[in-house]
Scaffold this active site. Structure first.
Site, PDB file in Angstrom:
ATOM      1  N   LYS A  19     -10.098   2.052  -1.751  1.00 19.60           N
ATOM      2  CA  LYS A  19     -10.109   1.453  -0.303  1.00 19.60           C
ATOM      3  C   LYS A  19     -11.256   2.000   0.129  1.00 19.60           C
ATOM      4  O   LYS A  19     -11.560   3.253   0.445  1.00 19.60           O
ATOM      5  CB  LYS A  19      -8.752   2.166   0.453  1.00 19.60           C
ATOM      6  CG  LYS A  19      -8.811   1.560   1.772  1.00 19.60           C
ATOM      7  CD  LYS A  19      -7.494   2.072   2.499  1.00 19.60           C
ATOM      8  CE  LYS A  19      -7.040   1.412   3.876  1.00 19.60           C
ATOM      9  NZ  LYS A  19      -5.972   2.090   4.132  1.00 19.60           N
TER      10      LYS A  19
ATOM     11  N   GLU B 274       0.835  -1.345  -0.104  1.00 23.17           N
ATOM     12  CA  GLU B 274       0.076   0.176   0.009  1.00 23.17           C
ATOM     13  C   GLU B 274       1.146   1.310  -0.046  1.00 23.17           C
ATOM     14  O   GLU B 274       1.799   1.467   0.855  1.00 23.17           O
ATOM     15  CB  GLU B 274      -0.972  -0.107   1.226  1.00 23.17           C
ATOM     16  CG  GLU B 274      -1.732   1.190   1.235  1.00 23.17           C
ATOM     17  CD  GLU B 274      -2.508   1.332   2.561  1.00 23.17           C
ATOM     18  OE1 GLU B 274      -3.442   1.881   2.765  1.00 23.17           O
ATOM     19  OE2 GLU B 274      -1.756   0.776   3.689  1.00 23.17           O
TER      20      GLU B 274
ATOM     21  N   CYS C 289      -5.245  -3.022   3.344  1.00 24.81           N
ATOM     22  CA  CYS C 289      -4.889  -2.634   4.839  1.00 24.81           C
ATOM     23  C   CYS C 289      -5.933  -2.705   5.681  1.00 24.81           C
ATOM     24  O   CYS C 289      -6.389  -3.694   6.086  1.00 24.81           O
ATOM     25  CB  CYS C 289      -4.144  -1.153   4.892  1.00 24.81           C
ATOM     26  SG  CYS C 289      -2.773  -0.992   6.302  1.00 24.81           S
TER      27      CYS C 289
END
Length: 269
Positions: free
Chosen positions: A114, A40, A150
Site C-alpha cells: 500500500k 484489507e 483503501c
C-alpha cells in the site's frame, strides 16, 4: 468473468487463526467464480494497529501462515484470489500493508504494498512503511487488474498510472469506517467514471479497535453504474463482469485521449 467479493466480519472475539481457517473455507466455496477478492487487513482489522507488529508475517507461501492457507484455498477452488492484505514483516524488520494475489494453481502471482498509509501521523501512517510500486496483473486475455488499497482510493493520480499501465479493473480491498461511508461509495464511482474502468471495492464489516466499519462492498462498471452493493454485515457478492466493456467504453466515449496534464495522452494514431 465471474467475481465473488467477500465482505468479512472482523470480530475481535474470533482468533486470527480461526478467522484464517474460516475465510479459507469461504474461498473454497467460490469455485464457480473466476476471481475472488477479500478485504484489507482482515486477519487483524484495519484499525487494530496494536496488533500489526504482533501478527505481522511474511508475504510468502513458505513462511507466512495467511499466504500458505490462501494459496491452498485458491488452488482448491481453481480461482484467481486477491487475498486482501496482511501486515507484512520483511527480512529487515519493516512492516507493510501488503496485498497478495494468487493464481488458480495457488502460486503467489503478485504482491502490492500500500502506497498511501492512513492515520495522519498515527497508526498505520507511522507503523507501516510505504510501498512504491504500481502493480497490475493480467488474469485473462481481456482482463488486467490494477491493485490499490483503501486510503489509496482518495488519490486519483494512482489510478491514472494504473490506467496507463493497462488496467481496466481496479481491485481495492479496504477497512473503511462507517462514519465516512458516503465518501467510500462516491469515490468508488468517481474512480470508475474518470478511468472508464470497473471498480471492485471490498470492505470489512463489524467493529474493532472502537471503530465501526462501513461494509458496503461495491462493484461499479466503467460508466459509473453500481452493479452490486453489500449491506453492513458479512456478505458475499457474486456478479458477472464483461472485461471487453472497458475497451468499448473508452472507444465510444474517448475522454482519456484528451488528457493534457500529467503523463502524455495516448497516441491518437
Amino acid at each position: 468473468m465471474r467475481v465473488s467479493l467477500l465482505q468479512i466480519d472482523v470480530d475481535p472475539a474470533e482468533s486470527v487463526a480461526s478467522r484464517r481457517d474460516r475465510v479459507a473455507e469461504l474461498v473454497r466455496a467460490q469455485s464457480a467464480s473466476d476471481l475472488v477478492v477479500l478485504p484489507e487487513l482482515w486477519t487483524v482489522g484495519a484499525f487494530a494497529s496494536d496488533l500489526f507488529a504482533a501478527e505481522a508475517e511474511a508475504a510468502s507461501v513458505d513462511a507466512g501462515p495467511t499466504a500458505a492457507l490462501m494459496s491452498a484455498a485458491a488452488a482448491d477452488a481453481g480461482v484467481w484470489l486477491h487475498a486482501g492484505s496482511i501486515p507484512e514483516r520483511t527480512a529487515d524488520g519493516s512492516l507493510y500493508n501488503t496485498s497478495l494475489l494468487f493464481s488458480p494453481d495457488g502460486r503467489l502471482h503478485r504482491t502490492y504494498r500500500k502506497i498511501h498509509r492512513f492515520g495522519f501521523d498515527r497508526g498505520e501512517a507511522v507503523l507501516m512503511s510505504a510501498g512504491e510500486e504500481i502493480v497490475t496483473a493480467q488474469v485473462s486475455d481481456t482482463a488486467v487488474l490494477g491493485l490499490a488499497t483503501c486510503y489509496d482510493l482518495r488519490f486519483p493520480e494512482l489510478f491514472r498510472l494504473l490506467v496507463d499501465a493497462g488496467a481496466g479493473i481496479f481491485v481495492i480491498p479496504a477497512g473503511w469506517p462507517e462514519r465516512r461511508r458516503e465518501h467510500w461509495t462516491l469515490l468508488a464511482k468517481a474512480r470508475a467514471i474518470e478511468s472508464q474502468a470497473y471498480v471492485l471495492a471490498v470492505g470489512t464489516a463489524g467493529t474493532h479497535a472502537g471503530v465501526e466499519l462501513a461494509g458496503h462492498t461495491i462493484a461499479v462498471d466503467p460508466w459509473g453504474a453500481v452493479l452490486a452493493e453489500a449491506g453492513s454485515g458479512e456478505e458475499v457478492l457474486t456478479l458477472d463482469l464483461d472485461p471487453a466493456l472497458v475497451a468499448k467504453t473508452r472507444a465510444d466515449f474517448p475522454v482519456l485521449r484528451d488528457r493534457l496534464l500529467g503523463l502524455p495522452a495516448p497516441d491518437r494514431g
